[in-house]
Write a protein that holds these residues in place. Structure first.
Motif, mmCIF file in Angstrom:
data_model
loop_
_atom_site.group_PDB
_atom_site.id
_atom_site.type_symbol
_atom_site.label_atom_id
_atom_site.label_comp_id
_atom_site.label_asym_id
_atom_site.label_seq_id
_atom_site.Cartn_x
_atom_site.Cartn_y
_atom_site.Cartn_z
ATOM 1 N N GLU A 93 -3.513 -9.601 22.212
ATOM 2 C CA GLU A 93 -3.486 -9.321 23.635
ATOM 3 C C GLU A 93 -1.992 -8.431 23.966
ATOM 4 N N MET A 94 -0.435 -8.552 23.425
ATOM 5 C CA MET A 94 0.754 -8.559 23.874
ATOM 6 C C MET A 94 1.170 -7.731 22.511
ATOM 7 N N LEU A 120 7.049 -1.502 22.997
ATOM 8 C CA LEU A 120 6.212 -1.742 22.467
ATOM 9 C C LEU A 120 6.384 -3.076 21.966
ATOM 10 N N THR A 121 6.436 -3.951 21.532
ATOM 11 C CA THR A 121 5.945 -4.479 21.107
ATOM 12 C C THR A 121 5.885 -4.984 19.610
ATOM 13 N N THR A 122 5.761 -4.395 18.886
ATOM 14 C CA THR A 122 5.138 -4.933 17.084
ATOM 15 C C THR A 122 4.314 -3.405 16.901
ATOM 16 N N ILE A 123 5.274 -3.423 15.503
ATOM 17 C CA ILE A 123 5.056 -1.921 14.663
ATOM 18 C C ILE A 123 4.786 -2.729 13.509
ATOM 19 N N ARG A 124 3.372 -1.973 12.693
ATOM 20 C CA ARG A 124 2.761 -2.060 11.449
ATOM 21 C C ARG A 124 2.990 -1.544 10.330
ATOM 22 N N VAL A 125 4.085 -1.897 9.559
ATOM 23 C CA VAL A 125 4.273 -1.410 7.997
ATOM 24 C C VAL A 125 3.864 -1.942 7.137
ATOM 25 N N PHE A 126 3.485 -1.117 6.023
ATOM 26 C CA PHE A 126 3.568 -0.775 5.052
ATOM 27 C C PHE A 126 4.441 -1.402 3.900
ATOM 28 N N LEU A 127 4.088 -2.167 2.892
ATOM 29 C CA LEU A 127 4.907 -2.356 1.376
ATOM 30 C C LEU A 127 4.000 -1.645 0.526
ATOM 31 N N HIS A 128 4.583 -1.815 -0.819
ATOM 32 C CA HIS A 128 3.714 -1.260 -2.015
ATOM 33 C C HIS A 128 4.193 -2.209 -3.249
ATOM 34 N N SER A 129 2.964 -2.727 -3.971
ATOM 35 C CA SER A 129 3.424 -3.153 -4.973
ATOM 36 C C SER A 129 4.324 -2.316 -6.189
ATOM 37 N N MET A 130 4.497 -1.520 -6.563
ATOM 38 C CA MET A 130 5.235 -0.692 -7.441
ATOM 39 C C MET A 130 6.478 -1.283 -6.727
ATOM 40 N N VAL A 131 7.408 -1.273 -5.492
ATOM 41 C CA VAL A 131 8.169 -1.587 -4.867
ATOM 42 C C VAL A 131 8.580 -2.525 -5.582
ATOM 43 N N PHE A 132 8.089 -3.717 -5.174
ATOM 44 C CA PHE A 132 8.180 -5.931 -5.442
ATOM 45 C C PHE A 132 8.038 -5.144 -7.182
ATOM 46 N N ALA A 133 7.232 -4.601 -7.583
ATOM 47 C CA ALA A 133 7.372 -5.001 -9.490
ATOM 48 C C ALA A 133 8.886 -4.331 -10.008
#
Length: 715
Positions: A76-77, A118-131
């Motif tokens: 909920e939060m 706000l309490t939260t953010i949703r953040v995208f990663l990327h497979s190419m950056v990890f590679a």
């Protein structure tokens, strides 16, 4: 009287019991369990079965039996939005240039915490950056989490996604956004050229990162796949990624779209419509043992500039206020024991107005003007909220603290489909009520002194297009109680004449009617209250103009113009005419301040001071044609007025470029400028406290919301 109008044709309201029973239905897709209400529309403007160019067809092994979720998680939060730094052109790929964005991140996240709580953010990663450099990515994630934690913000990370560009991603050359193109630099993860070697190549990407942060309380969830295509390859990677993640035994739950499936600990819903009763409920409560979170929840109205002079249909997808109202009604139902939980929500897609270009709708064309009001996001780069009203409503929902001096969003206290606005007839007024006191059904009109007043208003293209906002209004005398009817009569007809003007005209094929062309064209002009003149003529073989095209069979076309026909040009074969309507008296008189918007003739924003003696002084005038997004007719516009003593500051449709950002990654090195007001004046004899009144001129108008807040919210 003026009425509140529901923006939905749906009149029946399904009972909650029926809805919760219906959601127990499931269907089997490729061996994977889905809720019966699969997503209709994603943030990326596609159904679940489309988007991208996935040409990889290697078939995954059949999914194993479902893994048991950790336990029911109360979300909920979990309140926030997706986060990409404002200067970053791409989602997960921004990590490749993380160091450049750190100053912006350190500026933006504290601003978001202050503005939204706000309490939260949703953040995208990327497979190419990890590679490219897995060690650097993990170190940067530590840095990012530390910055977020300083503002008491938790993070949910996303590994994979099928949306938008499946090829073209680069870790050496930053993508350059194209003006008007929504998420044009979003790169799917993985790219199609990464998908040829099976799933195991991605296992370290998931397991190494989760292992590093498996017990980190700053991580709220791990999301394996955002909006996968319902294809064997994507669903197989989702299933494999979920199992890799669960094998690490992280303390945070593991999620995946769409909705309920065997690869998610929590129902993961996305919705950008306003079918709260008929769609949202079914998806959210499909499996109460898991709970639910809406990781993408709503946008604002899609209201494009009329392209080439034709009025494009508005697509109402609500606003953050509709989503917050829905969540608040779920809290009421939960307290009454009618629903088992209230979901968290990442609202209005994105936190920052920025180079991801989601301020434009996913259907906007390249080169489109800046929108009057951004379609997505909450905060401009300088830290100013798109809407102080929306921000205060978010804070109220998140903290329980109500800062509003007065507030009307006209939304019902119930879970129903659709959005609602307040309609004000021509020549009529709406007086903003104050906050109701306990034990009373109606509240007295709001009386304001120093305050921030904000309204989302509809600039009607018909009539004179004048909208008036009276502030600190005293001795208010309303207009006549019933505006007169507006019969339309045909004026002078001109042969071999054309009437110039392309400001929001309309046209249609006269060949589809059997009536006399002049009568049919004039009747259509009378039917549209915004029409002042009409023209019809036969088309030449090369002619093509929206609804009239010779190649598509049109031989005779009618154009409806806003112009009154005073100016004409010679055109053989064309017939033009005018229509006339009686004037409607303007609203009543008062003392105090008036902010007037002339949406038709001059397109100006004016500030007046009306006095007891009956005279008026012009305090300032701003030419709205000097700004790119200007004033959008037949659409929503943002008006904001700050009154402190005799100082009056007026903002109207502020836009992203006005912060000094230029629309590419070089913005990472820029310090955003404060959004400029349109008018700022000082009245040496300040008006005393008074009412807030919105009035329509000789054409109707609408108000989506209006609020009064303490002036301190601006600082």
């Amino acid at each position: 009287p003026p009425t509140s109008v529901a923006r939905s044709d749906r009149s029946d309201v399904m009972s909650l019991v029926v809805m919760l029973a219906a959601v127990l239905l499931v269907q089997e897709v490729g061996g994977i369990r889905y809720g019966a209400t699969a997503p209709v529309l994603s943030h990326e403007g596609s159904t679940a079965n489309s988007g991208g160019t996935n040409t990889v067809t290697d078939t995954p092994p059949a999914p194993l039996a479902p893994l048991a979720p950790l336990h029911f998680v109360d979300t909920e939060m979990w309140l926030g939005a997706e986060y990409t730094p404002a200067a970053a052109p791409a989602n997960g790929l921004f990590w490749q240039w993380y160091d450049r964005f750190v100053p912006g991140i350190k500026r933006e996240l504290p601003a978001a915490a202050r503005v939204l709580k706000l309490t939260t953010i949703r953040v995208f990663l990327h497979s190419m950056v990890f590679a490219t450099n897995s060690t650097k990515l993990i170190l940067d994630m530590h840095s990012f989490l530390a910055i977020a934690a300083e503002s008491n913000i938790s993070v949910g990370f996303v590994f994979f996604g099928d949306c938008f560009n499946h090829q073209g991603a680069s870790v050496t050359v930053p993508c350059t956004p194209v003006k008007g193109v929504h998420n044009g630099c979003w790169m799917a993860s993985p790219q199609d050229n990464e998908r040829g070697g099976g799933y195991d190549a991605f296992k370290p990407y998931v397991t190494d990162i989760i292992t590093e942060f498996k017990s980190d309380p700053r991580v709220l969830w791990w999301e394996i796949f955002n909006e996968p295509k319902l294809s064997p390859w994507s669903l197989g990677l989702r299933d494999a990624g979920y199992r890799w993640a669960k094998a690490v035994h992280p303390t945070a739950p593991v999620l995946a779209c769409w909705d309920d499936n065997n690869d998610t600990d929590i129902v993961d819903h996305h919705d950008y419509g306003t079918s709260f009763n008929s769609s949202w409920l079914a998806a959210l409560y499909v499996d109460p043992t898991k709970g639910a979170v809406v990781t993408e929840a709503g946008s604002r109205w899609f209201q494009p500039e009329p392209v080439g002079g034709i009025n494009t249909e508005q697509v109402d997808q609500g606003s953050p206020l509709t989503v917050l109202n829905f969540l608040q009604q779920l809290r009421v139902l939960k307290n009454a024991g009618k629903v088992p939980f209230v979901p968290g929500a990442m609202v209005c897609w994105e936190l920052m107005v920025g180079n991801s270009n989601t301020r434009w709708h996913w259907g906007s064309a390249a080169g489109s003007d800046e929108p009057a009001i951004p379609w997505d996001a909450w905060i401009f780069p300088d830290g100013t909220p798109i809407s102080h009203t929306e921000a205060a409503a978010f804070r109220r929902y998140a903290t329980g603290v109500d800062e509003f001096i007065a507030f009307q969003d006209f939304l019902p206290d119930a879970v129903v489909d659709g959005d609602v606005y307040h309609a004000i007839d021509a020549g009529r007024s709406y007086t903003l009520p104050g906050r109701a006191t306990e034990g009373t059904e109606r509240s007295a009109p709001a009386v304001i002194g120093d305050a921030l007043v904000e309204a989302s208003i509809w600039a009607d293209g018909s009539g004179d297009g004048v909208i008036s906002l009276a502030l600190r209004a005293g001795n208010f005398t309303p207009a006549r109680p019933t505006p007169p009817a507006r019969p339309c009569t045909t004026g002078i007809v001109f042969n071999s004449s054309d009437i110039p003007g392309t400001d929001g005209y309309r046209n249609f094929d006269l060949g589809k009617t059997t009536a006399d062309p002049a009568i049919a064209c004039a009747a259509a002009c009378c039917a549209w209250d915004g029409c002042g003149s009409w023209i019809f003529r036969p088309l030449a073989a090369e002619d093509s103009d929206h609804n009239c095209s010779y190649s598509n069979g049109t031989r005779l076309c009618c154009w409806l113009k806003r112009e009154d026909g005073a100016q004409r040009t010679h055109r053989p074969g064309a017939t033009a005419g005018t229509v006339s309507r009686p004037a409607i008296p303007l609203p009543g008189t008062y003392v105090g301040y008036e902010v007037a918007i002339d949406a038709r003739s001059n397109k100006t924003l004016s500030l007046y001071r009306h006095t007891v003696a009956g005279d008026s002084r012009t305090l300032g005038v701003f030419d709205l044609t000097t700004i790119e997004n200007g004033l959008v007719l037949d659409a929503w516009n943002m008006l904001r007025v700050l009154l402190v003593g005799g100082e009056i500051t007026v903002w109207f449709n502020p836009s992203f470029p006005e912060t000094g950002f230029v629309g590419n990654i070089s913005d990472a090195e820029r310090i955003p400028k404060p959004l400029p007001p349109r008018l700022k004046v000082v009245d040496p004899e300040p008006a005393p406290p008074g009412l807030v009144v919105v009035s329509a001129g000789r054409s109707p108008t609408r108000v989506d919301y209006i609020s009064v807040l303490p002036p301190s919210v601006v600082s």
